[in-house]
Design a protein around this motif. Structure first.
Motif, PDB file in Angstrom:
ATOM      1  N   HIS A  24      15.278 -94.144  44.987  1.00 31.97           N
ATOM      2  CA  HIS A  24      16.441 -93.338  44.623  1.00 31.97           C
ATOM      3  C   HIS A  24      17.691 -94.020  45.171  1.00 31.97           C
ATOM      4  CE1 HIS A  24      14.692 -89.054  43.712  1.00 31.97           C
ATOM      5  NE2 HIS A  24      14.231 -89.991  42.900  1.00 31.97           N
ATOM      6  N   ASN A  25      18.699 -94.122  44.337  1.00 32.61           N
ATOM      7  CA  ASN A  25      20.017 -94.584  44.756  1.00 32.61           C
ATOM      8  C   ASN A  25      20.761 -93.356  45.267  1.00 32.61           C
ATOM      9  OD1 ASN A  25      22.833 -96.147  42.990  1.00 32.61           O
ATOM     10  ND2 ASN A  25      22.463 -95.891  45.151  1.00 32.61           N
ATOM     11  N   VAL A  26      20.891 -93.246  46.580  1.00 32.79           N
ATOM     12  CA  VAL A  26      21.295 -91.984  47.216  1.00 32.79           C
ATOM     13  C   VAL A  26      22.794 -91.735  47.126  1.00 32.79           C
ATOM     14  CG1 VAL A  26      21.306 -90.686  49.387  1.00 32.79           C
ATOM     15  CG2 VAL A  26      19.326 -92.104  48.793  1.00 32.79           C
ATOM     16  N   ALA A  27      23.590 -92.756  47.462  1.00 31.43           N
ATOM     17  CA  ALA A  27      25.038 -92.528  47.544  1.00 31.43           C
ATOM     18  C   ALA A  27      25.760 -93.849  47.724  1.00 31.43           C
ATOM     19  CB  ALA A  27      25.364 -91.608  48.726  1.00 31.43           C
ATOM     20  N   ASN A  28      27.066 -93.834  47.500  1.00 31.30           N
ATOM     21  CA  ASN A  28      27.915 -94.915  47.964  1.00 31.30           C
ATOM     22  C   ASN A  28      28.182 -94.710  49.453  1.00 31.30           C
ATOM     23  OD1 ASN A  28      28.052 -95.907  45.383  1.00 31.30           O
ATOM     24  ND2 ASN A  28      30.188 -95.329  45.026  1.00 31.30           N
ATOM     25  N   LEU A  29      28.196 -95.783  50.191  1.00 31.44           N
ATOM     26  CA  LEU A  29      28.519 -95.797  51.618  1.00 31.44           C
ATOM     27  C   LEU A  29      27.422 -95.159  52.476  1.00 31.44           C
ATOM     28  CD1 LEU A  29      32.322 -94.875  51.402  1.00 31.44           C
ATOM     29  CD2 LEU A  29      31.298 -97.147  51.541  1.00 31.44           C
TER      30      LEU A  29
ATOM     31  N   PHE B 237      21.452 -97.553  48.957  1.00 29.10           N
ATOM     32  CA  PHE B 237      22.860 -97.172  49.034  1.00 29.10           C
ATOM     33  C   PHE B 237      23.701 -98.308  48.462  1.00 29.10           C
ATOM     34  CE2 PHE B 237      20.619 -94.697  52.108  1.00 29.10           C
ATOM     35  CZ  PHE B 237      21.262 -93.475  52.135  1.00 29.10           C
ATOM     36  N   HIS B 238      24.917 -97.982  48.054  1.00 26.39           N
ATOM     37  CA  HIS B 238      25.862 -98.984  47.587  1.00 26.39           C
ATOM     38  C   HIS B 238      27.025 -99.085  48.568  1.00 26.39           C
ATOM     39  CE1 HIS B 238      24.583 -98.786  43.052  1.00 26.39           C
ATOM     40  NE2 HIS B 238      23.623 -99.198  43.860  1.00 26.39           N
ATOM     41  N   TYR B 239      27.532-100.314  48.746  1.00 27.03           N
ATOM     42  CA  TYR B 239      28.717-100.579  49.559  1.00 27.03           C
ATOM     43  C   TYR B 239      28.548-100.044  50.982  1.00 27.03           C
ATOM     44  CZ  TYR B 239      29.890-100.101  44.607  1.00 27.03           C
ATOM     45  OH  TYR B 239      29.858-100.134  43.227  1.00 27.03           O
ATOM     46  N   ALA B 240      27.362-100.259  51.550  1.00 21.30           N
ATOM     47  CA  ALA B 240      26.989 -99.625  52.819  1.00 21.30           C
ATOM     48  C   ALA B 240      27.523-100.400  54.025  1.00 21.30           C
ATOM     49  CB  ALA B 240      25.474 -99.487  52.901  1.00 21.30           C
ATOM     50  N   ALA B 241      28.831-100.469  54.118  1.00 30.91           N
ATOM     51  CA  ALA B 241      29.485-101.132  55.241  1.00 30.91           C
ATOM     52  C   ALA B 241      30.549-100.194  55.827  1.00 30.91           C
ATOM     53  CB  ALA B 241      30.143-102.433  54.781  1.00 30.91           C
TER      54      ALA B 241
ATOM     55  N   VAL C 203      25.954 -97.435  58.597  1.00 34.24           N
ATOM     56  CA  VAL C 203      25.545 -96.184  59.236  1.00 34.24           C
ATOM     57  C   VAL C 203      24.451 -95.466  58.444  1.00 34.24           C
ATOM     58  CG1 VAL C 203      27.697 -95.832  60.476  1.00 34.24           C
ATOM     59  CG2 VAL C 203      27.467 -94.986  58.147  1.00 34.24           C
ATOM     60  N   ALA C 204      24.321 -95.776  57.141  1.00 33.70           N
ATOM     61  CA  ALA C 204      23.282 -95.138  56.322  1.00 33.70           C
ATOM     62  C   ALA C 204      21.888 -95.433  56.864  1.00 33.70           C
ATOM     63  CB  ALA C 204      23.382 -95.626  54.874  1.00 33.70           C
ATOM     64  N   VAL C 205      21.715 -96.586  57.511  1.00 40.25           N
ATOM     65  CA  VAL C 205      20.393 -96.926  58.057  1.00 40.25           C
ATOM     66  C   VAL C 205      20.024 -95.956  59.179  1.00 40.25           C
ATOM     67  CG1 VAL C 205      18.983 -98.698  59.151  1.00 40.25           C
ATOM     68  CG2 VAL C 205      20.686 -99.356  57.451  1.00 40.25           C
ATOM     69  N   GLY C 206      20.906 -95.831  60.170  1.00 40.49           N
ATOM     70  CA  GLY C 206      20.630 -94.935  61.282  1.00 40.49           C
ATOM     71  C   GLY C 206      20.517 -93.481  60.867  1.00 40.49           C
ATOM     72  N   MET C 207      21.342 -93.066  59.904  1.00 38.13           N
ATOM     73  CA  MET C 207      21.313 -91.680  59.439  1.00 38.13           C
ATOM     74  C   MET C 207      19.973 -91.320  58.799  1.00 38.13           C
ATOM     75  SD  MET C 207      25.100 -91.261  57.730  1.00 38.13           S
ATOM     76  CE  MET C 207      24.861 -89.564  57.235  1.00 38.13           C
TER      77      MET C 207
END
Length: 477
Positions: free
Chosen positions: A264-269, A285-289, A292-296
């Motif tokens: 699933h493509n969850v969200a931008n950022l 995720f897209h543009y994940a800079a 923080v999406a990893v830790g979340m």
């Protein structure tokens, strides 16, 4: 005992053993979640991190794109993942300011799962589509695409659908009522296409999914993403539809062994997914800079990916840093969107202009290959993100540090930033007692500087990095 019965029993046992071994061997070839550390993948029996630099998703649906040349370039740079769209979504020329957009084929050069009819009138040139007839040429091309990727150990992410951002894309889809001869519903609101609102459209979508899944059942270098960016428009309807389509894929593969991973493509950022979604094994995720999406979402115990970059200028540094930060945060997949791949420049030599929505080029692909090689040298399957308080930068507030560790026997760190480019950084690390080997890696050239410290008593140790411009990596053994 009757000899015939004995021979029959022996034959039956041999057949069962053959299929059991065959199934087990095939399962090892398939991309899967690693059994020892579910934050990473396993592919062809080995732990793997997926690192890529992908053309704009039109390699299959655009008949003019030479994907063999494209795969040769990815493999030469040490990259191992690509992303492509199924053909239910296509873009007009000039969309999003992209030059040489592979998702916008020339007139008559668009191919998709459905055959053309004898009736002219498709919006982007050529005859309309017959949604009751599959296109064998398309499925031959799709399977050859995945097969050519497999020859080079490249994993294919196949996006079955993409969000229709506005009516421009919807009016080019084979499902649009003006583009086929099947009398599909006259849906004028593009936000209703990927929903449960129109059973006739939903049934066509379901049949397409089942057909693709059946055609690709034997390819192990593949995973399915249900939909690209299903978070613009009617987000509630999209989530319900996405879950429904996930169940369709799961059902289509229920009698297959092994089965493919579903993303699933969850969200931008960033966005927190509170609990694992049924049937889903990869969360992109897209543009994940920053990453923080990893830790979340680390609690999900599944691979987390950053599978699209862009809309942040064209500089290599920007996307190199995004890649290193994401993987050193514990991510399992990074895939840059590379606009230097076009028809006629499938080797990635198209010059990306400053007004493009993202970057790309051989220099950046080489730098991503350095990251891929850095991680490949590690036994990363035993690693997890280093907690706060283990490493810190002294004297530079704008420099960040993140890393991975396998209970501190091996540690890797990435230093992002340098307030005075061309100077060194002062890094303080809390290390166990013993001797340690430090390998500093230049993230743009791959050059290494090695030194050792013997007889460390344990506790905080101060290190001076080599001179560097904007970022540098460190491996400690």
């Amino acid at each position: 005992m009757d000899l015939k019965v004995l021979n029959l029993a022996g034959w039956f046992f041999s057949v069962c053993l053959f299929f059991s071994c065959s199934s087990s061997s095939q399962k090892g070839e398939f991309l899967s979640v690693h059994p020892d550390n579910p934050h990473y993948f396993m592919f062809r029996g080995k732990p793997v991190i997926l690192t890529g630099s992908t053309e704009h998703y039109g390699a299959v649906l655009n008949l003019d794109f030479d994907y063999v040349k494209y795969f040769d370039e990815l493999a030469a740079r040490g990259l191992n993942v690509t992303r492509t769209f199924s053909g239910i979504y296509v873009e007009p020329k000039g969309a999003f300011g992209i030059r040489g957009n592979t998702l916008a084929p020339d007139s008559g050069r668009f191919i998709c799962p459905w055959a053309r009819s004898n009736e002219p009138g498709y919006a982007a040139g050529g005859n309309k589509f017959d949604l009751n007839s599959w296109n064998p040429e398309y499925f031959s091309r799709l399977k050859d695409f995945v097969a050519e990727a497999a020859k080079r150990d490249i994993v294919v992410e196949l996006d079955l659908f993409s969000n229709f951002y506005d009516t421009l894309q919807w009016k080019l889809s084979p499902l649009h009522y003006s583009n086929n001869v099947n009398g599909t519903p006259k849906v004028t609101d593009h936000r209703e296409v990927l929903s449960l609102k129109h059973p006739e459209l939903l049934e066509i979508q379901e049949m397409m999914v089942r057909k693709i899944v059946e055609e690709l059942r034997d390819f192990g270098n593949l995973y399915y993403e249900i939909c690209n960016e299903p978070y613009f428009g009617d987000t509630l309807a999209l989530r319900q539809w996405e879950d429904h389509m996930t169940r369709i894929v799961v059902d289509a593969e229920k009698d297959m062994e092994p089965r493919h991973l579903i993303s699933h493509n969850v969200a931008n950022l960033k966005k927190k997914v509170s609990q694992p979604r049924e049937g889903v094994s990869v969360y992109n995720f897209h543009y994940a800079a920053p990453p923080v999406a990893v830790g979340m979402n680390y609690h999900l115990d599944f691979p987390i990916g950053d599978n699209e970059t862009g809309f942040n200028g064209t500089d290599d540094e920007t996307y190199r840093k995004e890649a290193w930060n994401f993987i050193l945060a514990g991510g399992a997949l990074f895939n840059h969107l590379d606009y230097s791949f076009t028809v006629g420049a499938e080797d990635g030599t198209f010059a990306v202009q400053k007004d493009q929505p993202g970057g790309g080029g051989r220099a950046l692909r080489d730098q991503l290959g350095i990251l891929a090689g850095f991680m490949k040298q590690l036994d990363f399957i035993d690693m997890k993100p280093v907690p706060d308080g283990v490493a810190r930068i002294i004297g530079q507030e704008k420099v960040s540090v993140r890393g991975l560790s396998d209970d501190r026997r091996t540690m890797v760190f990435y230093l992002d930033g340098n307030e005075t480019p061309g100077t060194s950084a002062l890094l303080e690390i809390n290390l166990p007692a013993g001797s340690h080997r430090f390998t500093w890696v230049n993230t743009t050239t791959g050059g290494q500087t090695v030194n050792e410290i013997r007889g460390h008593q344990g506790g905080w140790l101060m290190l001076n990095s080599p001179l560097y411009m904007t970022d540098i990596a460190l491996r400690i053994n």
